[in-house]
Design a protein around this motif. Structure first.
Motif, PDB file in Angstrom:
ATOM      1  N   THR A 126       6.219   1.108   4.767  1.00 46.76           N
ATOM      2  CA  THR A 126       5.988   2.280   3.911  1.00 46.76           C
ATOM      3  C   THR A 126       7.136   3.270   3.944  1.00 46.76           C
ATOM      4  N   GLN A 127       8.004   3.183   4.934  1.00 46.64           N
ATOM      5  CA  GLN A 127       9.183   4.050   4.935  1.00 46.64           C
ATOM      6  C   GLN A 127      10.357   3.436   4.198  1.00 46.64           C
ATOM      7  N   VAL A 128      10.481   2.115   4.277  1.00 48.70           N
ATOM      8  CA  VAL A 128      11.678   1.455   3.745  1.00 48.70           C
ATOM      9  C   VAL A 128      11.432   0.742   2.416  1.00 48.70           C
ATOM     10  N   VAL A 129      10.392  -0.079   2.336  1.00 47.22           N
ATOM     11  CA  VAL A 129      10.181  -0.912   1.151  1.00 47.22           C
ATOM     12  C   VAL A 129       9.335  -0.211   0.097  1.00 47.22           C
ATOM     13  N   PHE A 130       8.268   0.466   0.524  1.00 48.33           N
ATOM     14  CA  PHE A 130       7.335   1.098  -0.404  1.00 48.33           C
ATOM     15  C   PHE A 130       7.166   2.590  -0.110  1.00 48.33           C
ATOM     16  N   PRO A 131       8.231   3.372  -0.081  1.00 45.55           N
ATOM     17  CA  PRO A 131       8.047   4.809   0.208  1.00 45.55           C
ATOM     18  C   PRO A 131       7.346   5.506  -0.957  1.00 45.55           C
ATOM     19  N   ASP A 132       6.620   6.572  -0.643  1.00 47.09           N
ATOM     20  CA  ASP A 132       5.975   7.335  -1.709  1.00 47.09           C
ATOM     21  C   ASP A 132       6.820   8.565  -2.018  1.00 47.09           C
ATOM     22  N   GLY A 133       6.399   9.343  -2.982  1.00 56.72           N
ATOM     23  CA  GLY A 133       7.170  10.506  -3.423  1.00 56.72           C
ATOM     24  C   GLY A 133       7.261  11.622  -2.399  1.00 56.72           C
ATOM     25  N   THR A 134       6.319  11.690  -1.450  1.00 57.69           N
ATOM     26  CA  THR A 134       6.347  12.775  -0.470  1.00 57.69           C
ATOM     27  C   THR A 134       7.374  12.526   0.617  1.00 57.69           C
ATOM     28  N   GLY A 135       7.614  11.267   0.933  1.00 60.71           N
ATOM     29  CA  GLY A 135       8.565  10.944   1.991  1.00 60.71           C
ATOM     30  C   GLY A 135       7.990  11.097   3.386  1.00 60.71           C
ATOM     31  N   ASP A 136       6.698  11.433   3.491  1.00 62.98           N
ATOM     32  CA  ASP A 136       6.123  11.600   4.823  1.00 62.98           C
ATOM     33  C   ASP A 136       4.773  10.919   4.987  1.00 62.98           C
ATOM     34  N   THR A 137       4.372  10.089   4.017  1.00 63.26           N
ATOM     35  CA  THR A 137       3.050   9.481   4.044  1.00 63.26           C
ATOM     36  C   THR A 137       3.133   7.955   4.024  1.00 63.26           C
ATOM     37  N   ALA A 138       2.375   7.325   4.922  1.00 63.67           N
ATOM     38  CA  ALA A 138       2.228   5.875   4.943  1.00 63.67           C
ATOM     39  C   ALA A 138       0.956   5.535   4.173  1.00 63.67           C
ATOM     40  N   SER A 139       1.108   4.923   3.032  1.00 60.41           N
ATOM     41  CA  SER A 139      -0.046   4.597   2.207  1.00 60.41           C
ATOM     42  C   SER A 139      -0.884   3.515   2.876  1.00 60.41           C
ATOM     43  N   TRP A 140      -2.182   3.732   2.913  1.00 61.43           N
ATOM     44  CA  TRP A 140      -3.100   2.788   3.546  1.00 61.43           C
ATOM     45  C   TRP A 140      -3.095   1.431   2.862  1.00 61.43           C
ATOM     46  N   MET A 141      -2.773   1.371   1.566  1.00 59.35           N
ATOM     47  CA  MET A 141      -2.890   0.102   0.849  1.00 59.35           C
ATOM     48  C   MET A 141      -1.888  -0.942   1.319  1.00 59.35           C
ATOM     49  N   PHE A 142      -0.829  -0.523   2.035  1.00 60.44           N
ATOM     50  CA  PHE A 142       0.134  -1.502   2.552  1.00 60.44           C
ATOM     51  C   PHE A 142      -0.229  -1.970   3.950  1.00 60.44           C
ATOM     52  N   LEU A 143      -1.317  -1.440   4.482  1.00 60.79           N
ATOM     53  CA  LEU A 143      -1.818  -1.911   5.771  1.00 60.79           C
ATOM     54  C   LEU A 143      -2.732  -3.126   5.580  1.00 60.79           C
ATOM     55  N   ASP A 144      -3.498  -3.155   4.509  1.00 63.64           N
ATOM     56  CA  ASP A 144      -4.423  -4.268   4.253  1.00 63.64           C
ATOM     57  C   ASP A 144      -3.753  -5.648   4.299  1.00 63.64           C
ATOM     58  N   PRO A 145      -2.562  -5.846   3.692  1.00 64.49           N
ATOM     59  CA  PRO A 145      -1.938  -7.167   3.762  1.00 64.49           C
ATOM     60  C   PRO A 145      -1.538  -7.580   5.179  1.00 64.49           C
ATOM     61  N   LEU A 146      -1.465  -6.629   6.101  1.00 63.27           N
ATOM     62  CA  LEU A 146      -1.097  -6.960   7.477  1.00 63.27           C
ATOM     63  C   LEU A 146      -2.304  -7.407   8.296  1.00 63.27           C
ATOM     64  N   ARG A 147      -3.428  -7.578   7.638  1.00 61.26           N
ATOM     65  CA  ARG A 147      -4.673  -8.007   8.306  1.00 61.26           C
ATOM     66  C   ARG A 147      -4.522  -9.420   8.880  1.00 61.26           C
ATOM     67  N   ASP A 148      -3.932 -10.324   8.120  1.00 62.46           N
ATOM     68  CA  ASP A 148      -3.832 -11.735   8.504  1.00 62.46           C
ATOM     69  C   ASP A 148      -2.380 -12.059   8.811  1.00 62.46           C
ATOM     70  N   TRP A 149      -2.095 -12.431  10.063  1.00 60.83           N
ATOM     71  CA  TRP A 149      -0.717 -12.700  10.497  1.00 60.83           C
ATOM     72  C   TRP A 149      -0.166 -14.000   9.939  1.00 60.83           C
ATOM     73  N   ASP A 150      -1.031 -14.888   9.451  1.00 62.21           N
ATOM     74  CA  ASP A 150      -0.574 -16.208   8.993  1.00 62.21           C
ATOM     75  C   ASP A 150      -0.177 -16.236   7.524  1.00 62.21           C
ATOM     76  N   VAL A 151      -0.454 -15.177   6.775  1.00 67.44           N
ATOM     77  CA  VAL A 151      -0.104 -15.144   5.357  1.00 67.44           C
ATOM     78  C   VAL A 151       1.385 -14.824   5.210  1.00 67.44           C
ATOM     79  N   LYS A 152       2.060 -15.594   4.402  1.00 63.46           N
ATOM     80  CA  LYS A 152       3.483 -15.349   4.105  1.00 63.46           C
ATOM     81  C   LYS A 152       3.557 -14.581   2.795  1.00 63.46           C
ATOM     82  N   TRP A 153       3.964 -13.315   2.866  1.00 59.12           N
ATOM     83  CA  TRP A 153       4.059 -12.469   1.679  1.00 59.12           C
ATOM     84  C   TRP A 153       5.464 -12.509   1.113  1.00 59.12           C
ATOM     85  N   SER A 154       5.549 -12.363  -0.176  1.00 56.29           N
ATOM     86  CA  SER A 154       6.836 -12.320  -0.853  1.00 56.29           C
ATOM     87  C   SER A 154       7.041 -10.911  -1.386  1.00 56.29           C
TER      88      SER A 154
END
Length: 162
Positions: free
Chosen positions: A134-162
């Protein structure tokens, strides 16, 4: 998750952004040709270039999906083990309805305990990747917030995301 090369680029801190260079490149970007027009000629950046520069994988499932905002604090708590503080000021709108402050992540996940269980280590790793993405790939306009929606894909360690 095939993110090791990406993570090793930062060794704990996101890169420093050179605002002057970014402005110069932005001024030279031509949306009609999807390229930069530089004094030495035209330059295009391909997806493969981005993969080589960042270490991010380009093979795997596309990072897409439905965004359900209801109960996001509980989902954060389920994935990292700590629930963010709810907004309690009824006179003002929540300034961070889509995530937590980076300082919140750093306060709770600065250092993983040496004798931590595998579950705790997993939660710290997930929080670290969430912070980095959330800081490097998907930063938001505030520059100080980690969006919760990018945490959900980290639920499963075996999924290969592109």
């Amino acid at each position: 998750m095939d993110l090791l090369q990406f993570v090793l680029n930062f060794k704990g801190t996101p890169p420093w952004l050179n605002a002057t260079a970014l402005t110069a490149l932005t001024d030279r970007w031509r949306p009609e040709t999807h390229s930069f027009h530089l004094p030495l000629g035209e330059m295009s950046i391909t997806l493969e270039d981005i993969a080589m520069i960042t270490g991010l994988p380009i093979e795997g499932r596309a990072l897409t999906g439905k965004v359900r905002s209801n109960g996001w604090r509980q989902r954060v708590a389920a994935l990292v083990g700590v629930e963010s503080e709810p907004w309690t000021d009824e006179t003002r709108k929540d300034p961070r309805p889509s995530g937590v402050l980076f300082s919140w992540i750093q306060r709770h996940f600065r250092r993983c305990p040496k004798d931590a269980s595998p579950l705790v280590v997993e939660r710290f790793a997930r929080a670290y990747l969430w912070n980095l993405l959330t800081q490097v790939v998907f930063p938001d306009g505030t520059g100080d917030t980690a969006s919760w929606m990018f945490l959900d894909p980290l639920r499963d360690w075996d999924v290969k995301w592109s």
